[in-house]
Design an enzyme around this catalytic site. Structure first.
Site, PDB file in Angstrom:
ATOM      1  N   ARG A  41       0.833  -1.205   0.000  1.00 34.84           N
ATOM      2  CA  ARG A  41       0.000   0.000   0.000  1.00 34.84           C
ATOM      3  C   ARG A  41       0.872   1.260   0.000  1.00 34.84           C
ATOM      4  O   ARG A  41       0.597   2.240  -0.691  1.00 34.84           O
ATOM      5  CB  ARG A  41      -0.861  -0.031   1.277  1.00 34.84           C
ATOM      6  CG  ARG A  41      -1.822   1.109   1.374  1.00 34.84           C
ATOM      7  CD  ARG A  41      -3.219   0.678   1.003  1.00 34.84           C
ATOM      8  NE  ARG A  41      -4.019   1.821   0.674  1.00 34.84           N
ATOM      9  CZ  ARG A  41      -4.695   1.946  -0.454  1.00 34.84           C
ATOM     10  NH1 ARG A  41      -4.658   0.991  -1.360  1.00 34.84           N
ATOM     11  NH2 ARG A  41      -5.414   3.006  -0.694  1.00 34.84           N
TER      12      ARG A  41
ATOM     13  N   CYS B  89      -3.430  -4.475   1.963  1.00 33.71           N
ATOM     14  CA  CYS B  89      -4.536  -5.276   2.502  1.00 33.71           C
ATOM     15  C   CYS B  89      -5.859  -4.850   1.876  1.00 33.71           C
ATOM     16  O   CYS B  89      -6.080  -3.675   1.599  1.00 33.71           O
ATOM     17  CB  CYS B  89      -4.609  -5.097   4.014  1.00 33.71           C
ATOM     18  SG  CYS B  89      -3.150  -5.685   4.870  1.00 33.71           S
TER      19      CYS B  89
ATOM     20  N   ARG C 214     -10.436   1.069  -1.538  1.00 35.50           N
ATOM     21  CA  ARG C 214      -9.493   1.988  -0.867  1.00 35.50           C
ATOM     22  C   ARG C 214      -9.017   3.012  -1.899  1.00 35.50           C
ATOM     23  O   ARG C 214      -7.927   2.891  -2.449  1.00 35.50           O
ATOM     24  CB  ARG C 214      -8.321   1.209  -0.270  1.00 35.50           C
ATOM     25  CG  ARG C 214      -8.714   0.295   0.866  1.00 35.50           C
ATOM     26  CD  ARG C 214      -7.520  -0.458   1.418  1.00 35.50           C
ATOM     27  NE  ARG C 214      -6.715   0.335   2.341  1.00 35.50           N
ATOM     28  CZ  ARG C 214      -5.636  -0.115   2.950  1.00 35.50           C
ATOM     29  NH1 ARG C 214      -5.205  -1.350   2.722  1.00 35.50           N
ATOM     30  NH2 ARG C 214      -4.954   0.644   3.786  1.00 35.50           N
ATOM     31  N   PRO C 215      -9.830   4.010  -2.160  1.00 33.38           N
ATOM     32  CA  PRO C 215      -9.462   4.983  -3.196  1.00 33.38           C
ATOM     33  C   PRO C 215      -8.270   5.835  -2.772  1.00 33.38           C
ATOM     34  O   PRO C 215      -7.970   5.933  -1.573  1.00 33.38           O
ATOM     35  CB  PRO C 215     -10.708   5.849  -3.327  1.00 33.38           C
ATOM     36  CG  PRO C 215     -11.441   5.704  -2.053  1.00 33.38           C
ATOM     37  CD  PRO C 215     -11.097   4.365  -1.480  1.00 33.38           C
ATOM     38  N   ILE C 216      -7.599   6.446  -3.768  1.00 39.72           N
ATOM     39  CA  ILE C 216      -6.541   7.415  -3.442  1.00 39.72           C
ATOM     40  C   ILE C 216      -6.900   8.798  -4.013  1.00 39.72           C
ATOM     41  O   ILE C 216      -6.032   9.583  -4.359  1.00 39.72           O
ATOM     42  CB  ILE C 216      -5.143   6.941  -3.916  1.00 39.72           C
ATOM     43  CG1 ILE C 216      -5.099   6.705  -5.436  1.00 39.72           C
ATOM     44  CG2 ILE C 216      -4.696   5.704  -3.175  1.00 39.72           C
ATOM     45  CD1 ILE C 216      -3.665   6.623  -5.983  1.00 39.72           C
ATOM     46  N   ASP C 217      -8.213   9.051  -4.101  1.00 34.48           N
ATOM     47  CA  ASP C 217      -8.647  10.322  -4.696  1.00 34.48           C
ATOM     48  C   ASP C 217      -8.135  11.539  -3.924  1.00 34.48           C
ATOM     49  O   ASP C 217      -7.861  12.587  -4.515  1.00 34.48           O
ATOM     50  CB  ASP C 217     -10.186  10.347  -4.802  1.00 34.48           C
ATOM     51  CG  ASP C 217     -10.850  10.171  -3.450  1.00 34.48           C
ATOM     52  OD1 ASP C 217     -10.579   9.149  -2.779  1.00 34.48           O
ATOM     53  OD2 ASP C 217     -11.617  11.050  -3.033  1.00 34.48           O
ATOM     54  N   GLN C 218      -7.998  11.419  -2.599  1.00 32.01           N
ATOM     55  CA  GLN C 218      -7.532  12.582  -1.820  1.00 32.01           C
ATOM     56  C   GLN C 218      -6.035  12.837  -2.051  1.00 32.01           C
ATOM     57  O   GLN C 218      -5.584  13.978  -2.011  1.00 32.01           O
ATOM     58  CB  GLN C 218      -7.826  12.390  -0.327  1.00 32.01           C
ATOM     59  CG  GLN C 218      -9.316  12.284  -0.020  1.00 32.01           C
ATOM     60  CD  GLN C 218     -10.100  13.481  -0.531  1.00 32.01           C
ATOM     61  OE1 GLN C 218      -9.798  14.629  -0.206  1.00 32.01           O
ATOM     62  NE2 GLN C 218     -11.113  13.233  -1.352  1.00 32.01           N
TER      63      GLN C 218
ATOM     64  N   ASP D  78      -6.585  -0.479  13.002  1.00 31.64           N
ATOM     65  CA  ASP D  78      -5.591  -1.563  12.916  1.00 31.64           C
ATOM     66  C   ASP D  78      -5.563  -2.442  14.168  1.00 31.64           C
ATOM     67  O   ASP D  78      -4.835  -3.431  14.213  1.00 31.64           O
ATOM     68  CB  ASP D  78      -4.190  -0.985  12.660  1.00 31.64           C
ATOM     69  CG  ASP D  78      -4.003  -0.596  11.194  1.00 31.64           C
ATOM     70  OD1 ASP D  78      -4.921  -0.819  10.379  1.00 31.64           O
ATOM     71  OD2 ASP D  78      -2.920  -0.059  10.864  1.00 31.64           O
TER      72      ASP D  78
ATOM     73  N   ILE E  37     -13.858   3.134   9.818  1.00 25.20           N
ATOM     74  CA  ILE E  37     -12.942   3.593   8.768  1.00 25.20           C
ATOM     75  C   ILE E  37     -13.174   2.864   7.438  1.00 25.20           C
ATOM     76  O   ILE E  37     -13.261   3.489   6.395  1.00 25.20           O
ATOM     77  CB  ILE E  37     -11.463   3.398   9.196  1.00 25.20           C
ATOM     78  CG1 ILE E  37     -11.203   4.001  10.588  1.00 25.20           C
ATOM     79  CG2 ILE E  37     -10.506   3.955   8.131  1.00 25.20           C
ATOM     80  CD1 ILE E  37     -11.187   5.515  10.636  1.00 25.20           C
TER      81      ILE E  37
HETATM   82  C1  UD1 Z   1      -3.206   3.791   6.472  1.00 28.23           C
HETATM   83  C2  UD1 Z   1      -2.357   2.649   6.976  1.00 28.23           C
HETATM   84  C3  UD1 Z   1      -3.245   1.507   7.433  1.00 28.23           C
HETATM   85  C4  UD1 Z   1      -4.303   1.993   8.422  1.00 28.23           C
HETATM   86  C5  UD1 Z   1      -5.005   3.232   7.921  1.00 28.23           C
HETATM   87  C6  UD1 Z   1      -5.932   3.862   8.961  1.00 28.23           C
HETATM   88  C7  UD1 Z   1      -0.269   2.725   5.749  1.00 28.23           C
HETATM   89  C8  UD1 Z   1       0.541   2.202   4.623  1.00 28.23           C
HETATM   90  N1  UD1 Z   1      -1.494   2.198   5.915  1.00 28.23           N
HETATM   91  O1  UD1 Z   1      -3.936   3.302   5.338  1.00 28.23           O
HETATM   92  O2  UD1 Z   1      -2.423   0.540   8.073  1.00 28.23           O
HETATM   93  O3  UD1 Z   1      -5.246   0.959   8.586  1.00 28.23           O
HETATM   94  O4  UD1 Z   1      -4.055   4.225   7.516  1.00 28.23           O
HETATM   95  O5  UD1 Z   1      -5.218   4.200  10.099  1.00 28.23           O
HETATM   96  O6  UD1 Z   1       0.173   3.591   6.484  1.00 28.23           O
HETATM   97  N2  UD1 Z   1      -9.807   7.322   1.753  1.00 28.23           N
HETATM   98  C9  UD1 Z   1     -10.445   7.871   0.674  1.00 28.23           C
HETATM   99  N3  UD1 Z   1      -9.681   8.508  -0.272  1.00 28.23           N
HETATM  100  C10 UD1 Z   1      -8.318   8.615  -0.161  1.00 28.23           C
HETATM  101  C11 UD1 Z   1      -7.678   8.048   0.957  1.00 28.23           C
HETATM  102  C12 UD1 Z   1      -8.448   7.398   1.897  1.00 28.23           C
HETATM  103  O7  UD1 Z   1     -11.661   7.792   0.543  1.00 28.23           O
HETATM  104  O8  UD1 Z   1      -7.688   9.210  -1.056  1.00 28.23           O
HETATM  105  C13 UD1 Z   1     -10.608   6.632   2.789  1.00 28.23           C
HETATM  106  C14 UD1 Z   1     -10.235   5.169   2.967  1.00 28.23           C
HETATM  107  O9  UD1 Z   1     -10.912   4.329   2.039  1.00 28.23           O
HETATM  108  C15 UD1 Z   1     -10.644   4.940   4.385  1.00 28.23           C
HETATM  109  C16 UD1 Z   1     -10.332   6.271   5.069  1.00 28.23           C
HETATM  110  O10 UD1 Z   1     -10.303   7.238   4.025  1.00 28.23           O
HETATM  111  O11 UD1 Z   1     -12.032   4.714   4.455  1.00 28.23           O
HETATM  112  C17 UD1 Z   1      -9.015   6.325   5.801  1.00 28.23           C
HETATM  113  O12 UD1 Z   1      -7.979   5.885   4.948  1.00 28.23           O
HETATM  114  P1  UD1 Z   1      -6.453   6.292   5.176  1.00 28.23           P
HETATM  115  O13 UD1 Z   1      -6.321   6.947   6.514  1.00 28.23           O
HETATM  116  O14 UD1 Z   1      -5.984   7.021   3.984  1.00 28.23           O
HETATM  117  O15 UD1 Z   1      -5.757   4.892   5.244  1.00 28.23           O
HETATM  118  P2  UD1 Z   1      -4.650   4.291   4.327  1.00 28.23           P
HETATM  119  O16 UD1 Z   1      -3.648   5.340   3.955  1.00 28.23           O
HETATM  120  O17 UD1 Z   1      -5.278   3.493   3.254  1.00 28.23           O
END
Ligand code: UD1
Length: 433
Positions: A93, A117, A122-126, A307, A329
């Site tokens: 990730r 995982c 798990r989008p990366i739009d932000q 986590d 989350i």
């Molecule tokens: C990171 C951690 C992961 C942990 C999570 C929450 C790493 C590599 N991974 O994951 O172990 O479980 O933080 O503490 O450090 N979201 C969006 N758009 C985005 C980014 C996130 O909608 O661009 C959503 C996700 O789907 C989720 C929420 O925001 O519902 C939080 O995600 P985020 O905090 O970004 O978690 P990860 O970076 O994926």
């Protein structure tokens, strides 16, 4: 497929030393790409995710060497732009941090969409919104992310995150450090590893302020210089041993931790009747004779961490009464429940809510590690179950727990690793024994 074979019924006793934080290390290693000079990083966890990222950096031209088992030097002075190695990027990730660090260093990045995982979508739009605000053209095509700074360098911007995202907050911080002008991230995540990344960047000459609050201000600088930095202890690794101690009715001194980071986890464990004594850099955890039921909901820090949700899922199977877990989350983080049911757990799941009918005796079974933390939860289940539990897909667990089996066995667990010789791959170019 490699497996853990666990003979259940152990009571954990003794002391365990917590390693450096995975989620800090997996951001700090890619961030080292921004630095002209040698970054000496102490307390690096020896796990497969850090190995993968170090391999990616060497393929971009970095020099990486281990001074001892937890101290590395990374020198990215001679790194050159090239497409990031896709087979490695896809595995984890945290490879998304290469988007920010390559954009910051080279003005361009081409990476795969990140792996990691599977907790549902798990989008990366932000992340993409942030990079675009900083002046990059970003396109996602055929599973790849193409990002280019429009005039070769990023420019500071005000960015409001629509969702509190750990990954997006850290990625934008990394990208903004060498941008021209000031960046402000609003509605930022506040996890301890965000503060750690800011401290790392500042110790290399960056100007990042406000990490740990919901507004982070980054004044871009011309370049970063080498330095030495020590990564914080891993909150989730520590929490996992706390739950293991409580679940097995044992007594474990958990060393090399920051008690402040453990407060949410300690509070919920105390509600179950677990005894916790706090020292300066350690916690003593003693499991009660009878665990009490609780309700919990996962939330961004300082809330209860997602986590730790699967590990508590196991603990609450043992507690008297009905417990409710709400996952705040992710959409799909209860896949491990099916595995626990094979061991006799009674849990109903409806969307993001699990209702656990506790007070069950778990029995050993062949089960999967569905992901990293779910895998750790199955190990705890195996230790408290009667009989033998076989866990496969353990590569997930080894992504995030340093010497997990050795540490647990030193506390009195009975876990063997059965390696599938036909699949043997070396533990990684950077491991030292
Ligand atoms: C990171 C951690 C992961 C942990 C999570 C929450 C790493 C590599 N991974 O994951 O172990 O479980 O933080 O503490 O450090 N979201 C969006 N758009 C985005 C980014 C996130 O909608 O661009 C959503 C996700 O789907 C989720 C929420 O925001 O519902 C939080 O995600 P985020 O905090 O970004 O978690 P990860 O970076 O994926």
């Amino acid at each position: 497929m490699d497996q853990y074979i666990i003979h259940g019924g152990s009571t954990l006793r003794g002391e365990v030393e917590i390693s450096g934080a995975k989620n800090a290390a997996v951001a700090i290693i890619p961030a080292a790409l921004l630095v002209q000079g040698v970054c000496r990083i102490e307390n690096i966890p020896q796990i497969s995710d850090t190995d993968t990222l170090l391999t990616i950096l060497t393929q971009l031209g970095a020099r990486v060497s281990y001074l001892n088992k937890s101290t590395i030097e990374i020198d990215c002075t001679d790194a050159r732009y090239q497409d990031a190695p896709y087979d490695l990027m896809r595995k984890i990730r945290a490879s998304y941090y290469l988007i920010g660090s390559m954009l910051g260093r080279f003005g361009s990045a081409k990476t795969t969409m990140p792996g990691g995982c599977n907790f549902g979508v798990r989008p990366i739009d932000q992340h993409i919104k942030g990079m675009r605000a900083l002046g990059a053209d970003v396109n996602v095509k055929n599973g790849f992310v193409y990002a280019d700074a429009r005039d070769g360098r990023l420019h500071g911007a005000r960015i409001y995150l629509d969702k509190v995202s750990v990954g997006a907050t850290m990625n934008i911080m990394i990208a903004a450090v060498l941008a021209e002008g000031r960046t402000i991230i609003e509605n930022a995540a506040r996890e301890p590893h965000i503060v750690d990344l800011a401290n790392f960047l500042n110790s290399m000459g960056a100007d990042v302020r406000g990490a740990g609050t919901d507004t982070i201000k980054i004044n871009g600088v011309e370049e970063l210089h080498g330095g030495t930095y020590t990564i914080i202890p891993d909150q989730i690794e520590a929490g996992t041993y706390m739950v293991a101690a409580a679940a097995t009715g044992g007594e474990v001194l958990i060393r090399n931790i920051i008690p402040k980071h453990m407060e949410g986890i300690s509070a919920k464990l105390r509600e179950t009747g677990t005894f916790i004594e706090e020292y300066e850099e350690a916690l003593l955890v003693r499991g009660p004779d009878t665990l009490r039921r609780i309700n919990l909901k996962t939330m961004p820090y300082p809330g209860f961490p997602t986590d730790m949700q699967p590990q508590f899922g196991v603990l609450l199977c043992l507690a008297n009464g009905t417990s409710v877990i709400t996952e705040g989350i992710y959409d799909n983080r209860f896949k491990y429940v099916n595995e626990l049911r094979k061991m006799g757990a009674e849990i109903q799941v409806d969307g993001r809510v699990a209702v656990i009918d506790g007070g069950r005796r778990l029995t050993g079974a062949p089960v999967h590690a569905c992901d990293l933390r779910a895998g750790a939860a199955m190990v705890i289940a195996g230790m408290v179950a009667s009989g033998v539990t076989e866990i496969d897909d353990i590569h997930f667990i080894e992504r995030g727990y340093e010497r997990f089996v050795q540490k647990l066995n030193a506390l009195g667990a009975d876990i063997q690793v059965r390696y599938d010789e036909s699949e043997f791959v070396s533990p990684g170019a950077f491991s030292v024994s």
